[in-house]
Design a protein around this motif. Structure first.
Motif, PDB file in Angstrom:
ATOM      1  N   VAL A 220      71.976  22.346  39.248  1.00 13.13           N
ATOM      2  CA  VAL A 220      71.757  23.419  40.282  1.00 13.13           C
ATOM      3  C   VAL A 220      70.742  22.552  40.832  1.00 13.13           C
ATOM      4  CG1 VAL A 220      71.799  25.515  40.644  1.00 13.13           C
ATOM      5  CG2 VAL A 220      73.484  23.806  38.991  1.00 13.13           C
ATOM      6  N   GLU A 221      70.881  22.875  41.405  1.00 17.36           N
ATOM      7  CA  GLU A 221      69.359  23.348  43.157  1.00 17.36           C
ATOM      8  C   GLU A 221      69.218  24.660  43.474  1.00 17.36           C
ATOM      9  OE1 GLU A 221      67.407  20.567  46.325  1.00 17.36           O
ATOM     10  OE2 GLU A 221      69.446  21.697  46.642  1.00 17.36           O
ATOM     11  N   ASN A 222      68.349  24.581  44.033  1.00 17.75           N
ATOM     12  CA  ASN A 222      67.683  26.809  43.748  1.00 17.75           C
ATOM     13  C   ASN A 222      66.433  26.446  45.135  1.00 17.75           C
ATOM     14  OD1 ASN A 222      66.745  29.202  44.299  1.00 17.75           O
ATOM     15  ND2 ASN A 222      66.579  29.664  41.791  1.00 17.75           N
ATOM     16  N   HIS A 226      68.559  29.815  47.487  1.00 13.97           N
ATOM     17  CA  HIS A 226      69.663  29.565  47.690  1.00 13.97           C
ATOM     18  C   HIS A 226      69.953  28.896  46.880  1.00 13.97           C
ATOM     19  CE1 HIS A 226      72.948  28.468  50.335  1.00 13.97           C
ATOM     20  NE2 HIS A 226      72.485  26.996  50.365  1.00 13.97           N
ATOM     21  N   THR A 228      72.949  25.874  45.084  1.00 14.29           N
ATOM     22  CA  THR A 228      73.487  24.937  45.197  1.00 14.29           C
ATOM     23  C   THR A 228      74.050  24.251  44.337  1.00 14.29           C
ATOM     24  OG1 THR A 228      72.548  23.996  47.732  1.00 14.29           O
ATOM     25  CG2 THR A 228      73.910  22.751  47.237  1.00 14.29           C
ATOM     26  N   LEU A 230      74.929  21.052  43.042  1.00 13.39           N
ATOM     27  CA  LEU A 230      75.061  19.146  42.798  1.00 13.39           C
ATOM     28  C   LEU A 230      75.969  18.573  42.555  1.00 13.39           C
ATOM     29  CD1 LEU A 230      71.383  18.975  43.280  1.00 13.39           C
ATOM     30  CD2 LEU A 230      72.577  18.912  45.296  1.00 13.39           C
TER      31      LEU A 230
END
Length: 239
Positions: A220-222, A226, A228, A230
């Motif tokens: 998970v990208e923050n 925000h 996203t 992955l």
């Protein structure tokens, strides 16, 4: 009748508080008697510190179980010291924290082993953690976990911006970060968190690996809150 019930309740509550205070005092005494130095020093992997941590934990409770291993940051927060190296070894002065659980007493013991040979023990009551699970006997080491993380995402993150911290832990507790939930309760996972800056943005990557197989479970990208997803390889099924 109501006054009698209240009196019984107050007596029970006072007894419980007294028992809890006594257990706290006894555990503090056990912790105070534990060694403050260890026979291992320098940067070492998560597995390489288990024998020494287990030796000390057995003095606290011979039947305790290893429940978690996590990198403990000991550096200067104002510098770009990431704490964890790309080789899977903490960068001095950072070290490892080994958390043990005593099922019969319901207490946790945290042993922080620093690279200069110091041991810092502390304990807390596990009353809020009734479902804790011990780590499996077999799992990949931090060197393997970081190598996988670097190949999947870490190297790219380093190329796109400055990585200033890499909190890393091995645990059976679910990740507390946003994103897909693991459907398999009590699964042992390596949870690796890359904190970086990219231009003017704060970028966080939360990577979860199966601690036994090394399989990528979730990423998970923050970026500035925000979120996203992955990857989501949980499959939302047990196994």
């Amino acid at each position: 009748m109501r006054d009698r019930r209240l009196s019984i309740l107050l007596i029970f509550l006072a007894a419980w508080i007294g028992w809890f205070v006594l257990q706290t005092i006894l555990d503090q005494s056990r912790v105070a008697s534990l060694p403050r130095t260890v026979e291992i020093s320098g940067p070492y992997s998560a597995k390489e510190g288990i024998v020494e941590a287990s030796r000390i934990a057995a003095l606290w409770d011979p039947d305790c179980q290893l429940q978690c291993i996590s990198m403990t940051f000991g550096g200067d927060t104002n510098t770009s010291d990431p704490g964890m190296g790309k080789d899977g070894l903490p960068i001095p002065p950072s070290g490892w924290m080994y958390r043990f659980y005593s099922p019969k007493r319901g207490w946790f013991l945290d042993l922080v082993l620093w690279p200069d040979g110091r041991c810092e023990p502390s304990s807390f009551n596990g009353i809020n953690y009734p479902d804790t699970q011990p780590l499996p006997q077999v799992f990949i080491d931090s060197t393997q976990a970081i190598a996988i993380a670097e190949e999947l995402y870490g190297q790219a993150y380093r190329e796109q911006g400055e990585v200033f911290r890499v909190p890393t832990r091995l645990t059976t507790w679910p990740s507390s970060v946003p994103g897909p939930e693991d459907p398999l309760r009590g699964r042992a996972t390596w949870q690796i968190h890359y904190l970086s800056t990219r231009e003017q943005d704060r970028v966080d990557l939360f990577l979860t690996l199966d601690a036994v197989t090394g399989e990528e479970l979730c990423a998970v990208e923050n970026v500035n809150t925000h979120i996203t997803v992955l990857s989501d390889n949980f499959g939302h099924r047990g196994r």
